[in-house]
Design a protein around this motif. Structure first.
Motif, PDB file in Angstrom:
ATOM      1  N   ALA A 127       0.836  -1.202   0.000  1.00 40.19           N
ATOM      2  CA  ALA A 127       0.000   0.000   0.000  1.00 40.19           C
ATOM      3  C   ALA A 127       0.872   1.255   0.000  1.00 40.19           C
ATOM      4  N   GLU A 185      -3.504   3.193   2.217  1.00 38.66           N
ATOM      5  CA  GLU A 185      -2.994   2.814   3.536  1.00 38.66           C
ATOM      6  C   GLU A 185      -4.091   2.828   4.598  1.00 38.66           C
ATOM      7  N   GLN A 210      -6.444  -0.252   4.195  1.00 38.11           N
ATOM      8  CA  GLN A 210      -5.718  -1.469   4.568  1.00 38.11           C
ATOM      9  C   GLN A 210      -5.550  -1.552   6.089  1.00 38.11           C
ATOM     10  N   HIS A 262     -10.251  -6.296  -1.601  1.00 40.55           N
ATOM     11  CA  HIS A 262      -8.842  -6.190  -1.237  1.00 40.55           C
ATOM     12  C   HIS A 262      -8.656  -5.616   0.168  1.00 40.55           C
ATOM     13  N   THR A 263      -9.735  -5.158   0.800  1.00 40.62           N
ATOM     14  CA  THR A 263      -9.621  -4.708   2.189  1.00 40.62           C
ATOM     15  C   THR A 263      -9.786  -5.913   3.115  1.00 40.62           C
ATOM     16  N   LYS A 266      -6.464 -10.631  -4.601  1.00 36.77           N
ATOM     17  CA  LYS A 266      -5.707  -9.939  -3.557  1.00 36.77           C
ATOM     18  C   LYS A 266      -4.422 -10.691  -3.219  1.00 36.77           C
ATOM     19  N   GLU A 279      -0.383  -9.686  -3.781  1.00 31.81           N
ATOM     20  CA  GLU A 279       0.604  -9.722  -2.698  1.00 31.81           C
ATOM     21  C   GLU A 279       1.804 -10.589  -3.079  1.00 31.81           C
TER      22      GLU A 279
END
Length: 552
Positions: free
Chosen positions: A22, A58, A61, A130-131, A314, A318
């Motif tokens: 992020a 940010e 997240q 994605h959260t 997601k 990563e």
């Protein structure tokens, strides 16, 4: 005197670690954006991209991490001993919920009734996934309750305008005095699970409403305002609307025995409520409980596919981010052939899941606007997709975690949270067996569903030999299934798996770049594949697959 000191050495310089992902843009997903346009939701692209930037920021997240660290707390009584049965959430949960409702994740699509609306909602959900996934439960149920509630127009007229609001208004108050409502459902009981016809909760007529007595085994998000509940009425298993607060402002009897201590989904409260002369209103007529609630289940199953596809994407992002920044044995991981094979294999699976999920959202949208062929396709494809995509997610997430090595096994990476979340959707709204048998039931009772499904597959006829062969096998298997219904149950999972892979293959052959479609069909349909991710054949254009899946 000379001062003695040890020579200074660097013992904690941080090198060769990936920087934080992020902020990033979760809508940087070519397969998703292409599907959004193709399925009729292109008008929402700017909003989807805006939510994607918000999801990867940010702040969002951090909300995701906090909501799972500071989990819900049950308060059965107030300081004076009065029964309140409330659940307290961390502010991060409310922030996530506020955004989801405002962006149309709950019921707004139904009120706006815009062509492509269900597609736009699915795409927004994929990037917001994605959260964190837990808060999606009440969002999904609020979305899905509308078609079921419409079986009782008088109740829909009262509550639908608030269920379709874009305002998140938490707290237990008189529903009609709030700016927005959330809905949940209580179907299963401890003695029967998915076999809801064994439910023992009793509904007794009482004037213009009913009184419910019984116990539910899994009722998520107990701080919702309304619940659809199954109970045994004099005329058989029926569906009821149960509000937490009654129209006169008194608390309905909704005693929360406990919150479930779950493997994952820890930000979300799942409860066991008890009903004791609980006030409820009939929805859909006595004896029509399953028929009524299935309209809700069809949409929650769609979100199971969307949620699982979002989790795949997601964890792929990563893994790709880590591989780009981590070096081992003299080269960055992203440049090493075997890691490239693993990431490309994951990318194929992710794109196939996203493309299928968006196709199902398109079918939902068109069927809501009167397309009978899409209704037949959706009837069977929803169960097929739910079975397969949710089954693939745990293995996918485990492989993505492994790409980070030991770093991925540490809670701070976020990957363990995703890994614990991964099996949920394969259990929720019917396990694999329930969905596989539902496919057989549709094939047996509604022959037009098989015709619609095969029609979708054959849109790609002649374009890929592996796909053509797979479709031929499915046609033979469907005939064998019809001839031997008992034997078909034993092989139901094999049939549904092959149907799912062929459907994904057909969609990719028609809509994805050649490198993606060819590699998917060769590996998943042609048998040129191992038993783990990272076993794509040498013919796969790994570079093209990765360039598409992991943009700079």
């Amino acid at each position: 005197m000379t001062e003695l000191s040890a020579p200074r050495t660097a013992t904690h310089d941080v090198t060769n670690q990936a920087p934080p992902l992020a902020p990033y843009d979760s809508s940087q997903d070519a397969a998703l954006i292409e599907a959004l346009r193709r399925e009729g939701g292109g008008w929402a692209e700017d909003d989807v991209r805006r939510v994607g930037r918000l999801a990867g920021g940010e702040e969002a997240q951090r909300w995701a991490q906090d909501a799972n660290t500071f989990t819900p707390v049950l308060k059965t009584v107030d300081r004076y001993g009065n029964r309140i049965d409330e659940v307290e959430f961390h502010p991060a949960w409310h922030n996530l919920m506020r955004v989801s409702v405002a962006e149309g994740g709950a019921g707004a699509t139904w009120a706006e009734n815009k062509p492509g609306g269900h597609v736009a909602r699915a795409a927004t959900g994929l990037v917001w996934q994605h959260t964190e996934a837990g808060h999606g439960c009440p969002i999904t149920m609020t979305y899905a309750v509308i078609p079921a509630l419409r079986h009782e127009p008088a109740l829909a007229a009262v509550y639908e305008p608030l269920l379709t609001s874009r305002v998140y208004d938490p707290g237990l108050r008189i529903p009609t005095e709030k700016r927005g409502l959330l809905a949940g459902m209580g179907m299963t009981e401890k003695q029967g699970g998915s076999d809801v016809r064994t439910n023992t909760t009793v509904a007794v007529p009482h004037g213009d409403h009913y009184l419910l007595t019984g116990h539910k085994w899994f009722t998520s998000a107990p701080m919702c305002d309304l619940f659809l509940v199954l109970a045994q009425a004099p005329g058989g298993l029926s569906c009821f609307l149960v509000p937490r607060i009654l129209p006169d402002g008194t608390r309905n009897t909704f005693r929360i025995v406990r919150l479930k201590d779950k493997l994952g989904d820890r930000s979300n409260a799942s409860s066991e409520p008890e009903f004791d002369n609980t006030v409820a209103w009939l929805v859909g007529g006595e004896g029509n409980g399953v028929k009524t609630i299935i309209d809700m289940v069809n949409f929650t199953r769609l979100d199971c596919v969307i949620g699982s596809a979002g989790l795949m994407r997601k964890t792929l992002v990563e893994a790709g981010h880590h591989a780009r920044h981590r070096a081992a044995f003299g080269a960055n991981l992203i440049d090493q052939p075997l890691m490239r094979n693993v990431l490309a294999d994951l990318a194929l699976e992710s794109e196939a899941a996203t493309t299928l999920g968006m196709r199902l959202a398109g079918a939902a949208d068109r069927s809501m606007h009167g397309d009978e062929a899409e209704t037949s396709f959706r009837r069977i494809a929803n169960a097929v997709g739910k079975y397969w995509v949710t089954k693939r997610t745990p293995a996918f997430t485990a492989e993505a975690l492994e790409c980070l090595g030991g770093n991925g096994y540490v809670e701070e990476s976020g990957m363990p949270r995703h890994y614990r979340q991964a099996p949920l959707n394969s259990v929720w709204e019917g396990s694999g067996n329930v969905n596989a048998l539902d496919v057989l039931r549709a094939l047996g009772r509604e022959p037009d569903t098989a015709e619609a499904f095969l029609g979708e597959l054959t849109l790609a006829a002649g374009a890929n030999q592996h796909l053509d062969a797979a479709v031929g096998r499915i046609q033979r298997d469907l005939m064998a299934s019809a001839a031997d219904p008992t034997g078909a149950q034993l092989l139901a999972r094999r049939l549904v798996e092959s149907m799912a892979l062929a459907l994904q293959g057909s969609l990719l052959v028609r809509h994805a770049p050649e490198a993606v479609a060819d590699a998917f069909c060769a590996s998943r349909l042609g048998g040129d594949w191992g038993h783990a991710f990272g076993t794509l054949p040498a013919s796969a254009d790994v570079a093209a697959i990765l360039d598409r899946a992991l943009p700079a």
